[in-house]
Design an enzyme around this catalytic site. Structure first.
Site: not given
Ligand code: PEP
Length: 255
Positions: A10-12, A95, A97, A167, A173, A213, A234-235
């Site tokens: 997930n590049w957001k 999600h 966010e 999640e 994040g 994470s 994500g990250g």
């Molecule tokens: C996400 O945005 O779905 C996510 C899990 O981000 P991160 O891996 O950065 O925690």
């Protein structure tokens, strides 16, 4: 039949079109896909170009959101028809966010889930508790409410092929992943809930990711849990080397 691990990036709101395409090419050429399904989730403008870059490979493309109508006067929105047209197979829905910043609710998640399924796309339905909810001992109740609402009115025949991403919001994040056994307990709870909503056969088939994470360091212990069928990353999905290492950990989790 064993569930195939699904590892999604997930590049957001990151990566220009050339950056996204270059990343996709590197993944296609540099990764062993044995037993793992890899999904790239670029921002809307890069969907078509990334789909073209991975065409003919096992890599799939997902959008990060969708609207529930097919077309019309909805300025700024993108429909499931358009996502299919751009080459998507999956769509992330709900999600945290989107829930936190853009007013996504259990009801809009449900409308979006039904809309993408109508068009042959597969939803990746995100659920998870906030920190205060976890501290109040409400994790299972929150997740139960979110999953039940997301799947209201969804036929069993299509539900089995969908993906749920657990999640925990406090883990997204933050660098603080859930302990593997805690994530396993919630994923198992979700699978049992799907069993109650549908049937044990559907519960056994549906794939339930963990997200929050995930890194190359913690991926193997998370993905080695019996009810964790992949990761929404994500990250750590923004760098090819890190994302490729997580994909590798997923294939090893199968051994
Ligand atoms: C996400 O945005 O779905 C996510 C899990 O981000 P991160 O891996 O950065 O925690």
């Amino acid at each position: 039949m064993a569930r195939v691990q699904i590892i999604a990036a997930n590049w957001k709101m990151n990566k220009t079109i050339p950056e996204a395409v270059a990343f996709a090419r590197e993944i296609v050429q540099g990764v062993d896909f044995t037993g793992v399904e890899v999904v790239l989730c670029p921002a809307f403008p890069a969907l078509g170009p990334v789909a073209e870059a991975v065409s003919g490979s096992p890599v799939r493309v997902a959008a990060q959101d969708v609207f529930w109508e097919d077309q019309g006067a909805y300025t700024g929105e993108v429909s499931p028809v358009m996502l299919r047209d751009a080459g998507c197979r999956y769509v992330i829905i709900g999600h945290s966010e989107r829930r936190q910043y853009f007013g996504e609710t259990d009801e809009t998640v449900n409308r979006k889930v039904k809309a993408v399924l109508r068009h042959g796309l597969i939803p990746i339905v995100c659920v998870g508790e906030r920190l205060a909810e976890r501290e109040a001992g409400e994790t299972f109740a929150v997740v139960e409410r979110q999953v039940t609402a997301a799947f209201a009115g969804v036929e069993e025949a299509v539900a089995a092929g969908t993906v749920i991403a657990y999640e925990p919001v406090w883990a997204i994040g933050t660098g603080k992943n859930a302990a593997p056994e805690d994530a396993q307990a919630v994923n198992r709870f979700i699978r049992e809930l799907v069993g109650r909503l549908y049937s044990p056969a559907t519960a056994a088939q549906i794939r339930i990711q963990y997200g929050g994470s995930v890194t190359p360091e913690n991926a193997a212990s998370l993905l080695g849990q019996p009810d964790i069928d992949g990761a929404l990353v994500g990250g750590a999905s923004l760098k090819v080397s890190l994302f490729a290492a997580i994909i590798n950990a997923a294939s090893k989790a199968l051994l």
